[in-house]
Structures are given as structure tokens and as C-alpha cells.
Design a protein around this motif. Sequence first.
Motif, PDB file in Angstrom:
ATOM      1  N   LEU A 142       0.810  -1.213   0.000  1.00 34.56           N
ATOM      2  CA  LEU A 142       0.000   0.000   0.000  1.00 34.56           C
ATOM      3  C   LEU A 142       0.844   1.264   0.000  1.00 34.56           C
ATOM      4  N   GLY A 143       2.102   1.138   0.436  1.00 41.52           N
ATOM      5  CA  GLY A 143       2.941   2.322   0.503  1.00 41.52           C
ATOM      6  C   GLY A 143       2.437   3.292   1.555  1.00 41.52           C
ATOM      7  N   LEU A 144       2.520   2.906   2.815  1.00 42.16           N
ATOM      8  CA  LEU A 144       2.008   3.723   3.915  1.00 42.16           C
ATOM      9  C   LEU A 144       2.624   5.114   3.875  1.00 42.16           C
ATOM     10  N   ALA A 145       1.783   6.127   3.794  1.00 42.05           N
ATOM     11  CA  ALA A 145       2.267   7.505   3.704  1.00 42.05           C
ATOM     12  C   ALA A 145       2.801   7.969   5.054  1.00 42.05           C
ATOM     13  N   GLY A 167      -5.730 -11.764   4.114  1.00 43.31           N
ATOM     14  CA  GLY A 167      -5.007 -10.873   3.220  1.00 43.31           C
ATOM     15  C   GLY A 167      -5.849 -10.007   2.314  1.00 43.31           C
ATOM     16  N   GLY A 168      -7.181 -10.093   2.404  1.00 40.14           N
ATOM     17  CA  GLY A 168      -8.029  -9.260   1.558  1.00 40.14           C
ATOM     18  C   GLY A 168      -7.956  -7.794   1.936  1.00 40.14           C
ATOM     19  N   LEU A 169      -8.133  -6.930   0.941  1.00 38.85           N
ATOM     20  CA  LEU A 169      -8.104  -5.489   1.145  1.00 38.85           C
ATOM     21  C   LEU A 169      -9.443  -4.885   0.732  1.00 38.85           C
ATOM     22  N   TRP A 170      -9.912  -3.927   1.534  1.00 37.24           N
ATOM     23  CA  TRP A 170     -11.192  -3.261   1.283  1.00 37.24           C
ATOM     24  C   TRP A 170     -11.040  -1.786   1.621  1.00 37.24           C
ATOM     25  N   PRO A 171     -11.851  -0.917   1.023  1.00 35.59           N
ATOM     26  CA  PRO A 171     -11.688   0.518   1.288  1.00 35.59           C
ATOM     27  C   PRO A 171     -12.191   0.957   2.656  1.00 35.59           C
ATOM     28  N   VAL A 186     -16.486  -4.601   3.860  1.00 34.34           N
ATOM     29  CA  VAL A 186     -15.849  -5.912   3.750  1.00 34.34           C
ATOM     30  C   VAL A 186     -16.890  -6.946   3.312  1.00 34.34           C
ATOM     31  N   GLY A 187     -16.591  -7.650   2.232  1.00 33.95           N
ATOM     32  CA  GLY A 187     -17.495  -8.669   1.722  1.00 33.95           C
ATOM     33  C   GLY A 187     -18.563  -8.156   0.781  1.00 33.95           C
ATOM     34  N   GLN A 188     -18.645  -6.835   0.589  1.00 35.45           N
ATOM     35  CA  GLN A 188     -19.659  -6.274  -0.297  1.00 35.45           C
ATOM     36  C   GLN A 188     -19.200  -6.376  -1.754  1.00 35.45           C
ATOM     37  N   ASP A 189     -20.074  -6.870  -2.607  1.00 35.57           N
ATOM     38  CA  ASP A 189     -19.742  -7.034  -4.020  1.00 35.57           C
ATOM     39  C   ASP A 189     -19.326  -5.705  -4.646  1.00 35.57           C
ATOM     40  N   GLY A 190     -18.245  -5.760  -5.405  1.00 31.16           N
ATOM     41  CA  GLY A 190     -17.813  -4.600  -6.164  1.00 31.16           C
ATOM     42  C   GLY A 190     -16.869  -3.672  -5.438  1.00 31.16           C
ATOM     43  N   PHE A 191     -16.487  -3.999  -4.189  1.00 33.66           N
ATOM     44  CA  PHE A 191     -15.648  -3.069  -3.433  1.00 33.66           C
ATOM     45  C   PHE A 191     -14.313  -3.668  -3.005  1.00 33.66           C
ATOM     46  N   SER A 192     -14.008  -4.867  -3.437  1.00 33.01           N
ATOM     47  CA  SER A 192     -12.725  -5.467  -3.093  1.00 33.01           C
ATOM     48  C   SER A 192     -11.581  -4.689  -3.739  1.00 33.01           C
ATOM     49  N   LEU A 193     -10.501  -4.534  -2.978  1.00 36.06           N
ATOM     50  CA  LEU A 193      -9.283  -3.913  -3.497  1.00 36.06           C
ATOM     51  C   LEU A 193      -8.203  -4.965  -3.738  1.00 36.06           C
ATOM     52  N   GLY A 194      -8.623  -6.206  -3.936  1.00 34.48           N
ATOM     53  CA  GLY A 194      -7.659  -7.278  -4.148  1.00 34.48           C
ATOM     54  C   GLY A 194      -7.125  -7.796  -2.831  1.00 34.48           C
ATOM     55  N   ASN A 195      -5.845  -8.154  -2.818  1.00 34.97           N
ATOM     56  CA  ASN A 195      -5.228  -8.660  -1.598  1.00 34.97           C
ATOM     57  C   ASN A 195      -3.801  -8.144  -1.496  1.00 34.97           C
ATOM     58  N   VAL A 196      -3.123  -8.515  -0.416  1.00 35.14           N
ATOM     59  CA  VAL A 196      -1.797  -7.952  -0.169  1.00 35.14           C
ATOM     60  C   VAL A 196      -0.796  -8.324  -1.258  1.00 35.14           C
ATOM     61  N   ASP A 197      -1.004  -9.459  -1.909  1.00 34.11           N
ATOM     62  CA  ASP A 197      -0.084  -9.867  -2.970  1.00 34.11           C
ATOM     63  C   ASP A 197      -0.447  -9.270  -4.323  1.00 34.11           C
ATOM     64  N   HIS A 198      -1.733  -8.990  -4.513  1.00 32.58           N
ATOM     65  CA  HIS A 198      -2.192  -8.416  -5.786  1.00 32.58           C
ATOM     66  C   HIS A 198      -3.196  -7.302  -5.500  1.00 32.58           C
ATOM     67  N   ALA A 252     -11.239   7.204   3.338  1.00 34.82           N
ATOM     68  CA  ALA A 252     -11.788   6.310   2.313  1.00 34.82           C
ATOM     69  C   ALA A 252     -12.447   7.099   1.192  1.00 34.82           C
ATOM     70  N   GLU A 253     -13.040   8.230   1.525  1.00 35.49           N
ATOM     71  CA  GLU A 253     -13.675   9.058   0.500  1.00 35.49           C
ATOM     72  C   GLU A 253     -12.633   9.613  -0.467  1.00 35.49           C
ATOM     73  N   ARG A 254     -11.412   9.788   0.018  1.00 35.26           N
ATOM     74  CA  ARG A 254     -10.333  10.316  -0.824  1.00 35.26           C
ATOM     75  C   ARG A 254      -9.535   9.207  -1.498  1.00 35.26           C
ATOM     76  N   GLY A 255      -9.908   7.952  -1.261  1.00 34.07           N
ATOM     77  CA  GLY A 255      -9.133   6.854  -1.812  1.00 34.07           C
ATOM     78  C   GLY A 255      -7.805   6.665  -1.121  1.00 34.07           C
ATOM     79  N   ARG A 256      -7.739   7.063   0.155  1.00 33.06           N
ATOM     80  CA  ARG A 256      -6.489   6.994   0.909  1.00 33.06           C
ATOM     81  C   ARG A 256      -6.610   6.064   2.107  1.00 33.06           C
ATOM     82  N   ALA A 257      -7.480   5.065   2.004  1.00 40.12           N
ATOM     83  CA  ALA A 257      -7.670   4.134   3.117  1.00 40.12           C
ATOM     84  C   ALA A 257      -7.747   2.712   2.592  1.00 40.12           C
ATOM     85  N   ALA A 258      -7.347   1.775   3.423  1.00 44.31           N
ATOM     86  CA  ALA A 258      -7.492   0.360   3.094  1.00 44.31           C
ATOM     87  C   ALA A 258      -7.623  -0.420   4.387  1.00 44.31           C
ATOM     88  N   VAL A 259      -8.467  -1.438   4.363  1.00 45.60           N
ATOM     89  CA  VAL A 259      -8.677  -2.316   5.509  1.00 45.60           C
ATOM     90  C   VAL A 259      -8.117  -3.690   5.156  1.00 45.60           C
TER      91      VAL A 259
END
Length: 292
Positions: free
Chosen positions: A9-12, A210-214, A219-231, A198-205
Motif C-alpha cells: 500500500l505504501g504507507l504515507a 489478506g483481503g483489502l477493502w476501502p 468488507v465482503g460487499q460485491d464490487g468493493f474489493s481492493l484485491g489482496n496484499v499480494d495483488h 476512504a472518500e479520498r481513496g487513501r484508506a485500506a482495511v
Amino acid sequence: MAGRAIAALGLAPGAQVQIAGGEPGLVPDIVNQVASLARAAGAGRIAIQTNGLAIDDRFIALVRRHRLGVGVSLDGPPPLNDRVRGQTAQVLAGLHRLEAEGIAFGVTVTLSAETLPGLVDLALMLGGFAMARSLGLDILRPLGRGADIALPRPADLARAYSALVEALDWVNRRRQKPLVLREAGMVGCGPTESYCAAERGRAAVLVPGGGLWPCSSLVGQDGFSLGNVDHPDLSASALRPSRTLCGACAVSGCRGRCPARAIVSSAASALDCVLRRAAHHPSASESIRVPA
């Protein structure tokens, strides 16, 4: 896994990190690892959200070692919280331990039709803790176990907020450091201030596996997955600005509605506006109209 997530994610520098669960107090080794990695990566504030049942020597040591902010979930005074969450005596023992150790903490209450009547008594109770610093109101998101729990009625929420403000005013006149109502700071902000990262696209859960969500609410909602830590796929991480949902409104400097809550529940999202309007005119909340 936390190290891979931070790298992906490149933690700022100065980024905020919150460790939640589940109950993070039950896995102190993981908390220690996450906090160590985040601090080494340049994180600013690191906080832990707990149910208060595992505030023991190891918990206190972790808070001191990593300078963690502490948030405790508590949904009302003992009789009410016992019905909703249970084990209130143990939670209060944890708060007294934080008090004795001189560790500041905030409390978050999940607002539902059942917990709303306990707000004033909760504020009066917390007023007796010198290290209590904030009270936050988190409107129930009717998902999962919360799907069958009733939301507050808008008019009841407006009246309860007004009564809470009055109670906190009474409490704070008797304290050296105020017990701050988080929602009072959600209005009167700058015109470009967003509701959340999250509104600015600067958050991840990051979730187990290893799943990532905004946002944790998505979490678990269709269409909102940010992939995972490897991809990771952060191309659609920014949520729709909640102020696009607002019409003409007299509340100046409002950060808008929670964008995730607007996605999962229109009824819960409408209550966001009730809170903002009540915060803008706390003494006039009896006359607040419910937004569409």
C-alpha cells in the motif's frame, strides 16, 4: 502479512493506523507486530479499538510501548450494555485500569433504537473518569448481526443528541479536561474537508486472509474489493463523495454523510444528516426535519 500490506500500500508518512477486530486485545503478539511495522514505516497516530475485556498487563505494556490511542466500545450504562453487549463489569474494570495507569481513552457507542435512551447516563458515567477524552456516536450499519436491529427514529435521535449535548455541558463544567463529543467536530469544517480517508481513496482495511477493502463497513460487499496484499488493486479505492447525496442544506462546513454507510443503508445514511443538523443547531434539534 501486515508487513506485506504496508509494502503493497505504501504507507504515507504520518498515516493513521487503527487496529481492530474481532478483539485485538486477544492477540497481543499480532498487535505488537503491526504497531512495530507501522511505526517503522512512518505512521503517525496508531490506535487500537477494543471491547475492553482484555485490558491487562500485556495490553497496558503495548499501549505504552507503541504510544497507542485507545478506543473502547461501550453501548450504554451497565444495565443497557449488559443487554446489548454483556460483561459490562469487566469492561468497567478495564476502564478503571486505564484510569489508574493514566492512559487516555475514548468511547464509541453504536446507535440503535435500543441504545439511544442510554446516551445521557453513559455521558454522566464517563464524566467520572478523568482519563475519558471523547465520546463518538456510530450509527448502526444494518449488516450481518445488525441486520435485525432497529435503527433510531430520526426525531428521537435529534432529541437524544440535544439532551446529550446538555449533559456533556454539565459534565465538562466540572472537569479539568473536557469529554469531547466527536460529532460536534463534524460541522464547521473547511469547505473541501472530506468525511474520511476512504472518500479520498487513501484508506485500506486488511482482513484475515489478506483481503483489502476501502472501509470495514464494505468488507465482503460485491464490487468493493481492493484485491489482496499480494495483488492489490487500488484503482477504485475512492468512495463516492457523500456530499453528492446532499441537496440544499443550511449546515455550513459539514463533512457530509459517511460514504460507506450511504452504500449499505439509505435509512442509516439519512440519520447521518440528522446528526449533522443536530450538531449544527443542538438547541433546536426538536425542529430538525429528516432529509430525503
